[in-house]
Design a protein around this motif. Structure first.
Motif, PDB file in Angstrom:
ATOM      1  N   ALA A 135       0.842  -1.188   0.000  1.00 38.87           N
ATOM      2  CA  ALA A 135       0.000   0.000   0.000  1.00 38.87           C
ATOM      3  C   ALA A 135       0.881   1.244   0.000  1.00 38.87           C
ATOM      4  O   ALA A 135       2.072   1.172   0.330  1.00 38.87           O
ATOM      5  CB  ALA A 135      -0.910   0.000   1.226  1.00 38.87           C
ATOM      6  N   PRO A 136       0.335   2.402  -0.358  1.00 35.22           N
ATOM      7  CA  PRO A 136       1.104   3.643  -0.261  1.00 35.22           C
ATOM      8  C   PRO A 136       1.517   3.924   1.179  1.00 35.22           C
ATOM      9  O   PRO A 136       0.821   3.544   2.129  1.00 35.22           O
ATOM     10  CB  PRO A 136       0.123   4.704  -0.769  1.00 35.22           C
ATOM     11  N   ALA A 137       2.656   4.560   1.346  1.00 31.78           N
ATOM     12  CA  ALA A 137       3.151   4.901   2.684  1.00 31.78           C
ATOM     13  C   ALA A 137       2.099   5.699   3.449  1.00 31.78           C
ATOM     14  O   ALA A 137       1.447   6.594   2.905  1.00 31.78           O
ATOM     15  CB  ALA A 137       4.444   5.705   2.570  1.00 31.78           C
ATOM     16  N   ASN A 194     -15.752  -5.774   5.772  1.00 33.25           N
ATOM     17  CA  ASN A 194     -14.676  -6.044   4.821  1.00 33.25           C
ATOM     18  C   ASN A 194     -14.314  -4.749   4.108  1.00 33.25           C
ATOM     19  O   ASN A 194     -15.043  -3.752   4.207  1.00 33.25           O
ATOM     20  CB  ASN A 194     -15.071  -7.144   3.822  1.00 33.25           C
ATOM     21  N   GLN A 195     -13.192  -4.769   3.412  1.00 29.98           N
ATOM     22  CA  GLN A 195     -12.790  -3.615   2.616  1.00 29.98           C
ATOM     23  C   GLN A 195     -12.116  -4.069   1.341  1.00 29.98           C
ATOM     24  O   GLN A 195     -11.340  -5.031   1.348  1.00 29.98           O
ATOM     25  CB  GLN A 195     -11.837  -2.692   3.388  1.00 29.98           C
ATOM     26  N   ALA A 196     -12.423  -3.380   0.249  1.00 30.52           N
ATOM     27  CA  ALA A 196     -11.742  -3.559  -1.025  1.00 30.52           C
ATOM     28  C   ALA A 196     -11.129  -2.207  -1.382  1.00 30.52           C
ATOM     29  O   ALA A 196     -11.847  -1.214  -1.524  1.00 30.52           O
ATOM     30  CB  ALA A 196     -12.720  -4.010  -2.102  1.00 30.52           C
ATOM     31  N   LEU A 197      -9.816  -2.162  -1.481  1.00 29.78           N
ATOM     32  CA  LEU A 197      -9.098  -0.902  -1.660  1.00 29.78           C
ATOM     33  C   LEU A 197      -8.314  -0.909  -2.960  1.00 29.78           C
ATOM     34  O   LEU A 197      -7.613  -1.882  -3.268  1.00 29.78           O
ATOM     35  CB  LEU A 197      -8.139  -0.666  -0.485  1.00 29.78           C
ATOM     36  N   LEU A 198      -8.428   0.175  -3.731  1.00 31.44           N
ATOM     37  CA  LEU A 198      -7.651   0.351  -4.956  1.00 31.44           C
ATOM     38  C   LEU A 198      -6.459   1.257  -4.667  1.00 31.44           C
ATOM     39  O   LEU A 198      -6.624   2.358  -4.124  1.00 31.44           O
ATOM     40  CB  LEU A 198      -8.521   0.973  -6.047  1.00 31.44           C
ATOM     41  N   PHE A 199      -5.270   0.793  -5.036  1.00 34.35           N
ATOM     42  CA  PHE A 199      -4.055   1.563  -4.842  1.00 34.35           C
ATOM     43  C   PHE A 199      -3.369   1.791  -6.185  1.00 34.35           C
ATOM     44  O   PHE A 199      -3.467   0.944  -7.085  1.00 34.35           O
ATOM     45  CB  PHE A 199      -3.079   0.827  -3.923  1.00 34.35           C
ATOM     46  N   PRO A 200      -2.645   2.901  -6.342  1.00 35.53           N
ATOM     47  CA  PRO A 200      -1.852   3.089  -7.555  1.00 35.53           C
ATOM     48  C   PRO A 200      -0.697   2.097  -7.602  1.00 35.53           C
ATOM     49  O   PRO A 200      -0.274   1.566  -6.576  1.00 35.53           O
ATOM     50  CB  PRO A 200      -1.349   4.534  -7.426  1.00 35.53           C
ATOM     51  N   ASN A 244       2.500   2.610  -8.462  1.00 37.04           N
ATOM     52  CA  ASN A 244       3.788   3.114  -7.982  1.00 37.04           C
ATOM     53  C   ASN A 244       3.728   3.506  -6.507  1.00 37.04           C
ATOM     54  O   ASN A 244       2.681   3.900  -5.988  1.00 37.04           O
ATOM     55  CB  ASN A 244       4.217   4.331  -8.822  1.00 37.04           C
ATOM     56  N   GLY A 245       4.881   3.397  -5.859  1.00 36.52           N
ATOM     57  CA  GLY A 245       5.002   3.841  -4.475  1.00 36.52           C
ATOM     58  C   GLY A 245       4.440   2.890  -3.454  1.00 36.52           C
ATOM     59  O   GLY A 245       4.209   3.284  -2.298  1.00 36.52           O
ATOM     60  N   LEU A 246       4.236   1.636  -3.814  1.00 36.19           N
ATOM     61  CA  LEU A 246       3.696   0.678  -2.856  1.00 36.19           C
ATOM     62  C   LEU A 246       4.808   0.095  -1.989  1.00 36.19           C
ATOM     63  O   LEU A 246       5.921  -0.125  -2.458  1.00 36.19           O
ATOM     64  CB  LEU A 246       2.980  -0.467  -3.592  1.00 36.19           C
TER      65      LEU A 246
END
Length: 223
Positions: free
Chosen positions: A36-38, A95-101, A103-105
Motif C-alpha cells: 500500500a502507499p506509505a 470487509n474492505q476492497a481498496l484500490l491503490f496506484p 507506484n510507491g507501494l
C-alpha cells in the motif's frame, strides 16, 4: 449469398494455484503482506473495531485489456469473531476492497498492540497462473481444466474478470460515486488447504468489483 459471422469464443481466465511465493511479491496472489502507499492505515472492522485479515492482492494489469499501470486491488475481511461482523456484505463495514496506484507501494506495517498474526494474515502465500479456457461459464471452465490436466478442482483459486458465477442471486454492486454497476475484477474460492483457507462461510465464493474511474471497489461473498 448469405454472410456467416465468424464465431467468437468467449473465454474464462482461471486463476490456478502456482505454489508458494514471497509474501511481499508484486504479483496477483492470495495471502502474504499487503502492499500500500506509505501512511496507509491497516483497515479495521467498523463493527468490532479490530484489524481485518488481508486476503488477496490483484494486479489489475493482469486483466489483460491493453492498459498499463491500472493499479492494485487489496481485499480485507474481519476474522476477529467470524460470523458476527457481516463480512459477507459489501457495505457492512466487515470487509474492505481498496484500490491503490501501482507506484510507491510498500509493505503495510501491522497494527500495534500485539494482535495475533493469524487474525491479520493467511497461513500461506500462493501465487497464481492465469489460464484462458475457451468456455464462458466459470464453473464449467474449472471442471474442464481440472479434467484435462489431472489436477484437483481445488487448484482453481478463482477467475479474473468475466461474469460472476453466483451461488445465490445476483448481487452486483453499484459504484457509490457514479451509481453505475461495477464490473467484476476477481471471483475467489477459499483455497485448497483448509488449514490456511480464506473464510467465505465454508465452501463459499467471494466476488470483488471495482469502478476504476471513481477509484471505488466493493467485496462480498456467498455460500
Amino acid at each position: 449469398m448469405s454472410l456467416v459471422c465468424p464465431r467468437v469464443l468467449a473465454m474464462t481466465t482461471l486463476m490456478i494455484d502456482a505454489g508458494p511465493v514471497a509474501p511481499t511479491a508484486r504479483v496477483t496472489r492470495t495471502g502474504g503482506v499487503p502492499l500500500a502507499p506509505a501512511g496507509t492505515p491497516w483497515p479495521c472492522c467498523t463493527s468490532c473495531k479490530g484489524p481485518m485479515q488481508f486476503l488477496v492482492q490483484v494486479v489489475l494489469d493482469d486483466l489483460g485489456e491493453g492498459v498499463e499501470d491500472r493499479g492494485v486491488l487489496a481485499l480485507f475481511a474481519c476474522q476477529n469473531d467470524p460470523g458476527m461482523c457481516d463480512d459477507w456484505e459489501p457495505d457492512s463495514g466487515g470487509n474492505q476492497a481498496l484500490l491503490f496506484p501501482t507506484n510507491g507501494l510498500e509493505p503495510l506495517p501491522q497494527p500495534e498492540g500485539g494482535v495475533d498474526e493469524a487474525l491479520l494474515l493467511l497461513g500461506s502465500v500462493r501465487a497464481v497462473s492465469l489460464l484462458h479456457v475457451d468456455e464462458p461459464d466459470y464453473d464449467r471452465a474449472g471442471v474442464k481444466w481440472a479434467a484435462g490436466n489431472d489436477r484437483p478442482a481445488s487448484s482453481v483459486l478463482g477467475q479474473l474478470g468475466g461474469d460472476p458465477a453466483w451461488i445465490q442471486g445476483d448481487e452486483t454492486p453499484s459504484c457509490t460515486s457514479c451509481a453505475i454497476p461495477m464490473p467484476l475484477i476477481v471471483q475467489l474460492e477459499e483455497g485448497p488447504d483448509h488449514s490456511t483457507a480464506m473464510n467465505f462461510g465454508g465452501c463459499g465464493s467471494a466476488y470483488a468489483f471495482a469502478c476504476e474511474p471513481c477509484g471505488r471497489a466493493k467485496f462480498l461473498w456467498q455460500r
